[in-house]
Design a protein around this motif. Structure first.
Motif, short mmCIF file in Angstrom:
data_model
loop_
_atom_site.label_atom_id
_atom_site.label_comp_id
_atom_site.label_asym_id
_atom_site.label_seq_id
_atom_site.Cartn_x
_atom_site.Cartn_y
_atom_site.Cartn_z
N GLU A 120 60.66 40.64 64.02
CA GLU A 120 60.26 41.33 65.18
C GLU A 120 60.74 40.37 66.35
O GLU A 120 60.81 39.22 66.20
N GLU A 157 65.68 41.83 66.20
CA GLU A 157 65.83 43.42 66.66
C GLU A 157 65.80 44.23 64.99
O GLU A 157 66.55 43.78 64.22
N GLN A 158 65.17 45.35 65.08
CA GLN A 158 65.11 45.94 63.63
C GLN A 158 66.54 46.47 63.45
O GLN A 158 66.95 46.37 62.21
N ASN A 159 67.46 46.87 64.39
CA ASN A 159 68.83 47.39 64.09
C ASN A 159 69.64 46.14 63.53
O ASN A 159 70.76 46.54 63.02
N LEU A 206 68.51 44.13 61.21
CA LEU A 206 68.14 43.52 59.86
C LEU A 206 69.04 43.64 58.93
O LEU A 206 69.32 43.08 57.80
N GLU A 219 61.81 40.56 57.14
CA GLU A 219 61.04 41.28 57.99
C GLU A 219 61.02 40.54 59.47
O GLU A 219 61.03 39.40 59.43
#
Length: 421
Positions: free
Chosen positions: A407, A361-363, A365, A405
């Motif tokens: 997802e 998840e983005q949070n 990274l 990066e």
């Protein structure tokens, strides 16, 4: 009054006017002659077509006013150092009124009066600027100054002097030197602490690993057939915990070892990755992983650290792969990329490691490069949360950068930026 008396009065008035005009003409001729001979400077101003002559006595006043308001000390002295003139700024610097300075000798205001002879001698050879320490009315107080001399000869007998107070400049220089010294001391202290920490970690790792080795060794000697199911499970937990602690100690030692800069050489990344694939052959075969290697550059780097870097990233990609899909990892150089490193003037090469794993998840990274940071439960995936922190440290050691990066459920891409040396 008869006509004779009236005419006599007119003649007398005309004679007086003629005498006045002669006097004005004589004065004007005298000024013109003085201007022609260079005795008096003058300025001719054309005012509505009428030329007007101005003596530069007014300009001299303006010049003196400028010198008085000058933000530097200004003096004129005789060759022997006698002060002929000084402005208010210099008077304030030495703490005396200008009328008390004029008529004294300039070297009386030097902390070392013998310096004056050297200044005059140097002027003969075209050396016009020096640093001198001046004393003030309060002889305990001195100030450094930049002094510039101009010899007025042959036009005028004398020397012009401009004095710039360096007190604030010297304060800033001292503050800068003190700050630099403080930084050097802190760096020295930091290096000492790092050295002690590395030594401490290695000592602790040795002291920890020895009892751990004995725990694992004796655990394997216990005959599980005599134990109840519950006791056998407990023994297995002890063994796994000891092995995990042993792994953690090894990882900590590896992490600390990457604080130092190792000797760099030109290495072939494709060859390094081939060696890593051999090291990871068991897990690659076990998970049926495919590693596709594209074009890769030669770079200047530590060979040991590059093996550690790619070993961590490849094993990470295999570990966090989808259970139903074999891991597929692509490693290649990216050409004509837009730099992700802000405010950088150095040119970089970009290496990309892309997988088809579970992603993030983005949070999450921003957390993954932090030491001991785990995104999954220990029961889901093994590891100590040190591998990616080591990768980040290795890239920092090489003046580069690592970004990610990802997802969720759609794979992860790591980007490595190496400076072109």
């Amino acid at each position: 009054m008869n006509n004779l008396e009236y005419n006599n009065k007119n003649i007398e008035s005309l004679l007086k006017e003629i005498a006045s005009l002669k006097e004005e003409l004589y004065e004007a001729n005298s000024i013109v002659d003085a201007i022609k001979q260079g005795d008096v400077d003058a300025l001719v101003v054309n005012n509505n077509g009428v030329p007007q002559l101005y003596s530069l006595e007014t300009a001299d006043y303006t010049f003196r006013l400028l010198i008085e308001k000058f933000g530097q000390g200004a003096l004129s002295i005789a060759k022997n150092g006698l002060v002929l003139y000084c402005n208010d700024y210099f008077a304030k610097l030495v703490g005396l009124p200008s009328e008390k300075i004029i008529g004294n000798y300039l070297y009386e205001y030097f902390e070392n009066p013998e310096n004056f002879t050297a200044l005059i001698e140097a002027l003969k050879y075209g050396v016009t600027t020096h640093e001198i320490v001046f004393k003030t009315q309060n002889e305990k107080h001195v100030f450094p100054a930049y002094i510039a001399l101009t010899d007025f000869e042959p036009s005028v007998q004398g020397i012009g002097i401009v004095i710039t107070d360096l007190t604030e400049k010297k304060k800033h220089e001292k503050a800068l030197i003190d700050h630099q010294k403080e930084l050097e001391e802190k760096i020295h202290e930091l290096n000492r602490i790092n050295s002690n920490l590395e030594e401490f970690i290695h000592v602790i790792s040795h002291d920890l690993k020895e009892p751990l080795r004995k725990i694992v060794m004796h655990n394997t000697k216990i005959d599980g057939s005599y134990l109840s199911e519950m006791d056998a499970k407990s023994m297995n937990v002890m063994k796994l915990s000891a092995l995990r602690l042993n792994s953690l100690v090894d990882d900590l030692v590896r992490y600390s070892s990457h604080t130092a800069q190792e000797e760099r050489m030109e290495i072939n990344l494709a060859q390094v990755i081939a060696e890593v694939k051999e090291d990871l052959e068991i897990i690659i075969t076990d998970r049926n992983a495919t590693i596709e290697i594209g074009k890769l550059p030669l770079i200047k780097a530590s060979r040991v650290q590059m093996r550690q870097l790619f070993s961590n990233l490849i094993s990470n990609a295999i570990k966090y792969s989808k259970k139903e899909i074999p891991p597929f990892i692509q490693i290649s150089q990216i050409e004509n990329f837009k730099s992700e490193i802000s405010n950088q003037s150095t040119k970089f090469v970009k290496i990309q490691i892309k997988d088809n794993g579970i992603g993030m998840e983005q949070n999450h990274l921003i957390k993954i490069f932090t030491i001991f940071q785990r995104l999954h439960a220990k029961t889901e995936y093994s590891g100590n949360g040190i591998g990616l922190a080591i990768c980040k440290k290795i890239m920092e050691n090489h003046s580069g950068n690592i970004t990610v990066e990802s997802e969720l459920n759609n794979g992860t891409t790591f980007n490595l930026f190496f400076p072109i040396v």
